[in-house]
Design a protein around this motif. Sequence first.
Motif, PDB file in Angstrom:
ATOM      1  N   CYS A  57     -21.010 119.728   2.499  1.00  0.00           N
ATOM      2  CA  CYS A  57     -20.274 120.342   2.876  1.00  0.00           C
ATOM      3  C   CYS A  57     -20.424 122.235   1.755  1.00  0.00           C
ATOM      4  CB  CYS A  57     -19.670 120.273   2.801  1.00  0.00           C
ATOM      5  SG  CYS A  57     -18.154 121.000   2.189  1.00  0.00           S
ATOM      6  N   PRO A  58     -20.644 123.552   2.745  1.00  0.00           N
ATOM      7  CA  PRO A  58     -20.642 124.287   1.302  1.00  0.00           C
ATOM      8  C   PRO A  58     -19.360 124.780   0.920  1.00  0.00           C
ATOM      9  CG  PRO A  58     -21.536 124.828   3.775  1.00  0.00           C
ATOM     10  CD  PRO A  58     -20.416 123.645   3.243  1.00  0.00           C
ATOM     11  N   LYS A  59     -18.065 124.596   1.039  1.00  0.00           N
ATOM     12  CA  LYS A  59     -17.338 124.797  -0.169  1.00  0.00           C
ATOM     13  C   LYS A  59     -17.141 123.442  -1.806  1.00  0.00           C
ATOM     14  CE  LYS A  59     -13.754 127.049   2.953  1.00  0.00           C
ATOM     15  NZ  LYS A  59     -12.978 126.977   2.962  1.00  0.00           N
ATOM     16  N   CYS A  60     -17.752 122.271  -0.915  1.00  0.00           N
ATOM     17  CA  CYS A  60     -18.044 121.511  -1.969  1.00  0.00           C
ATOM     18  C   CYS A  60     -19.200 121.520  -3.317  1.00  0.00           C
ATOM     19  CB  CYS A  60     -18.746 119.495  -1.368  1.00  0.00           C
ATOM     20  SG  CYS A  60     -17.514 119.051  -0.361  1.00  0.00           S
ATOM     21  N   ALA A  61     -20.266 122.118  -2.429  1.00  0.00           N
ATOM     22  CA  ALA A  61     -21.248 122.703  -3.606  1.00  0.00           C
ATOM     23  C   ALA A  61     -20.736 123.749  -4.255  1.00  0.00           C
ATOM     24  CB  ALA A  61     -22.669 123.318  -2.764  1.00  0.00           C
ATOM     25  N   LEU A  62     -19.912 125.150  -3.802  1.00  0.00           N
ATOM     26  CA  LEU A  62     -19.217 126.352  -4.387  1.00  0.00           C
ATOM     27  C   LEU A  62     -17.918 125.596  -5.031  1.00  0.00           C
ATOM     28  CD1 LEU A  62     -19.812 128.855  -3.281  1.00  0.00           C
ATOM     29  CD2 LEU A  62     -17.475 128.787  -1.822  1.00  0.00           C
ATOM     30  N   VAL A  63     -17.528 124.678  -4.901  1.00  0.00           N
ATOM     31  CA  VAL A  63     -16.245 124.190  -5.710  1.00  0.00           C
ATOM     32  C   VAL A  63     -16.873 123.758  -7.683  1.00  0.00           C
ATOM     33  CG1 VAL A  63     -15.987 121.972  -5.098  1.00  0.00           C
ATOM     34  CG2 VAL A  63     -14.185 123.260  -5.962  1.00  0.00           C
ATOM     35  N   ASP A  66     -16.330 125.647 -10.615  1.00  0.00           N
ATOM     36  CA  ASP A  66     -14.814 125.001 -11.072  1.00  0.00           C
ATOM     37  C   ASP A  66     -14.331 124.255 -12.039  1.00  0.00           C
ATOM     38  OD1 ASP A  66     -14.029 128.504 -10.407  1.00  0.00           O
ATOM     39  OD2 ASP A  66     -14.455 126.929  -7.920  1.00  0.00           O
ATOM     40  N   LEU A  67     -14.705 123.178 -11.029  1.00  0.00           N
ATOM     41  CA  LEU A  67     -14.306 121.708 -11.595  1.00  0.00           C
ATOM     42  C   LEU A  67     -14.865 121.701 -13.086  1.00  0.00           C
ATOM     43  CD1 LEU A  67     -13.511 119.223 -10.727  1.00  0.00           C
ATOM     44  CD2 LEU A  67     -14.936 118.495  -9.427  1.00  0.00           C
ATOM     45  N   LYS A  68     -16.198 121.936 -12.904  1.00  0.00           N
ATOM     46  CA  LYS A  68     -16.488 121.579 -14.380  1.00  0.00           C
ATOM     47  C   LYS A  68     -16.176 121.997 -15.221  1.00  0.00           C
ATOM     48  CE  LYS A  68     -21.448 119.876 -13.206  1.00  0.00           C
ATOM     49  NZ  LYS A  68     -22.426 120.320 -12.058  1.00  0.00           N
ATOM     50  N   ASN A  69     -15.933 123.283 -15.161  1.00  0.00           N
ATOM     51  CA  ASN A  69     -15.261 124.240 -15.637  1.00  0.00           C
ATOM     52  C   ASN A  69     -14.041 123.528 -16.767  1.00  0.00           C
ATOM     53  OD1 ASN A  69     -16.934 126.234 -16.420  1.00  0.00           O
ATOM     54  ND2 ASN A  69     -15.727 127.785 -14.549  1.00  0.00           N
ATOM     55  N   LEU A  70     -12.858 122.984 -15.598  1.00  0.00           N
ATOM     56  CA  LEU A  70     -11.492 122.381 -15.679  1.00  0.00           C
ATOM     57  C   LEU A  70     -12.131 121.297 -16.563  1.00  0.00           C
ATOM     58  CD1 LEU A  70      -9.454 123.436 -14.143  1.00  0.00           C
ATOM     59  CD2 LEU A  70      -9.251 121.937 -12.341  1.00  0.00           C
ATOM     60  N   LEU A  71     -12.793 120.117 -16.049  1.00  0.00           N
ATOM     61  CA  LEU A  71     -13.129 119.094 -16.895  1.00  0.00           C
ATOM     62  C   LEU A  71     -13.556 119.359 -18.623  1.00  0.00           C
ATOM     63  CD1 LEU A  71     -15.011 117.800 -14.045  1.00  0.00           C
ATOM     64  CD2 LEU A  71     -13.284 117.079 -14.421  1.00  0.00           C
ATOM     65  N   LEU A 189     -10.146 127.144  -2.849  1.00  0.00           N
ATOM     66  CA  LEU A 189      -9.400 128.007  -3.238  1.00  0.00           C
ATOM     67  C   LEU A 189      -8.208 127.186  -3.845  1.00  0.00           C
ATOM     68  CD1 LEU A 189      -8.902 129.753   0.405  1.00  0.00           C
ATOM     69  CD2 LEU A 189     -10.322 130.749  -2.058  1.00  0.00           C
ATOM     70  N   GLN A 190      -7.678 125.906  -3.017  1.00  0.00           N
ATOM     71  CA  GLN A 190      -6.419 125.722  -4.077  1.00  0.00           C
ATOM     72  C   GLN A 190      -6.506 124.600  -5.465  1.00  0.00           C
ATOM     73  OE1 GLN A 190      -4.156 122.195  -1.663  1.00  0.00           O
ATOM     74  NE2 GLN A 190      -3.644 123.975  -0.364  1.00  0.00           N
ATOM     75  N   LEU A 191      -7.907 124.691  -5.684  1.00  0.00           N
ATOM     76  CA  LEU A 191      -8.395 123.639  -6.974  1.00  0.00           C
ATOM     77  C   LEU A 191      -8.653 125.196  -8.526  1.00  0.00           C
ATOM     78  CD1 LEU A 191      -9.956 120.905  -8.707  1.00  0.00           C
ATOM     79  CD2 LEU A 191     -11.734 122.724  -8.579  1.00  0.00           C
ATOM     80  N   GLN A 192      -9.234 125.889  -7.674  1.00  0.00           N
ATOM     81  CA  GLN A 192      -8.839 126.847  -8.555  1.00  0.00           C
ATOM     82  C   GLN A 192      -7.766 127.269  -9.081  1.00  0.00           C
ATOM     83  OE1 GLN A 192     -11.066 129.650  -6.269  1.00  0.00           O
ATOM     84  NE2 GLN A 192     -13.423 128.812  -5.913  1.00  0.00           N
TER      85      GLN A 192
ATOM     86  N   VAL B  53      -3.514 132.181  -2.124  1.00  0.00           N
ATOM     87  CA  VAL B  53      -2.658 130.934  -1.976  1.00  0.00           C
ATOM     88  C   VAL B  53      -1.094 130.634  -2.947  1.00  0.00           C
ATOM     89  CG1 VAL B  53      -3.414 128.828  -3.325  1.00  0.00           C
ATOM     90  CG2 VAL B  53      -5.232 130.361  -2.776  1.00  0.00           C
ATOM     91  N   ALA B  54      -1.021 132.004  -3.423  1.00  0.00           N
ATOM     92  CA  ALA B  54      -0.228 131.694  -4.219  1.00  0.00           C
ATOM     93  C   ALA B  54       1.505 131.914  -3.188  1.00  0.00           C
ATOM     94  CB  ALA B  54       0.280 133.214  -5.207  1.00  0.00           C
ATOM     95  N   VAL B  55       1.285 132.276  -2.421  1.00  0.00           N
ATOM     96  CA  VAL B  55       2.263 132.671  -0.893  1.00  0.00           C
ATOM     97  C   VAL B  55       2.280 131.611  -0.163  1.00  0.00           C
ATOM     98  CG1 VAL B  55       3.294 134.278   0.549  1.00  0.00           C
ATOM     99  CG2 VAL B  55       2.543 135.126  -1.379  1.00  0.00           C
ATOM    100  N   VAL B  56       1.254 130.872   0.049  1.00  0.00           N
ATOM    101  CA  VAL B  56       0.687 129.866   0.959  1.00  0.00           C
ATOM    102  C   VAL B  56       1.307 128.444   0.691  1.00  0.00           C
ATOM    103  CG1 VAL B  56      -1.054 128.620   2.062  1.00  0.00           C
ATOM    104  CG2 VAL B  56      -1.609 131.190   2.535  1.00  0.00           C
ATOM    105  N   LEU B  57       0.784 127.961  -0.126  1.00  0.00           N
ATOM    106  CA  LEU B  57       1.726 127.097  -0.224  1.00  0.00           C
ATOM    107  C   LEU B  57       3.215 127.278  -0.476  1.00  0.00           C
ATOM    108  CD1 LEU B  57       1.279 123.767  -0.898  1.00  0.00           C
ATOM    109  CD2 LEU B  57       1.478 124.939  -3.830  1.00  0.00           C
TER     110      LEU B  57
END
Lengths: 205, 157
Positions: A57-63, A66-71, A189-192, B53-57
Amino acid sequence: MNSGRRRAVGLALGAAALVAVALGRRTPFLADDVPAYRQKGPAGAPVVVTEYSDFQCPKCALVQPDLKNLLAQYEGRVRLEFRPYPLKSHRWSGDASRAAEAAGLQGRYWEFADQLFAHQKEWADSPDPQPLFKDYAAAVGLDPARFEQDRTGDRVARIVDAARAHAEALPVPATPTFFVNKRVLVGDLQLQAMGARFIERELEK
Amino acid sequence: MKIPETFRRGLALGAPILRQFPGLVLLVSGYLKAVRPPEEFAAAMESYWVLPVAVVLPLARVVPWLELLTGLALCTGYATRRAAFLAAGLHAVFIALLGQSLVRGLTLKDCGCFGNLGPHLSPVQALALDAVLFLAALAVWTDRENRWSLDRWTERP
């Protein structure tokens, strides 16, 4: 018009809707069956981020960055649990997940997963990605004979089938999906936008 | 605008059945989304790339309840005309969202209308369904007799 009766009916309808929704809501059941090689971070961490991901899944690669930064930002307080969810609509997802499990059995799950995400387009577009998986295995220092044996064996196939069945039963709505303890975030997007906020909230509890 | 008498009579007879269509669809779609975490519906809305995103949730928390309560009101005939007007408005918004996604060439496999648990409609299928339901809701809105409804029952002395 009988306004008292009308108000009572309105309240009854609203209450019926509330009760029906409350009865229909289910707390996500996150079984404690993620093997150690798919976990990253301290065992007693107050926050567990569960990632449902599909290697194709392209978005799984894309994220991933961000995930690594968060961790990294919450190192020592957050544990990551990775759950493969190979979507049936992706031709090589199942093969990639089995290869990653085989790498995990040699203690190199994360390194191999990084290879899969970094070279996603290469193997996903290939008519036969198996030789590429062997190359990635060599690049992360796996024993090639054991990797091949595990990758094509029943044990790994059962693990991947069980992981897919678990994700479908939950149901996981899309990939990537993350649970921050029991709160869900769907998509990159939501994770970001909300990942850090969700972790902070859980840490404050 | 004056509505012809024969049309008005026919509508008065058919409206109790007609309002079940938008009512049931809104009831089911709202319920299936309301029982799931709002982030799931928010992700479906994000795929339309219209709102941040801020508006969507916050919207994802409100819209399923709006659909559910509007659907319930239409099915039972409670505040029927207001519910029909609201239903027409909701379907008009959905038509606009789906229409812009098709014009922009967004490749959505699922419209997200029923959340993750319900039927998965393509944007074209959803657009056709919304157009029919929009017209049905408008027709119900023009009916003032409200037969077989809770409105009638609560109006009794």
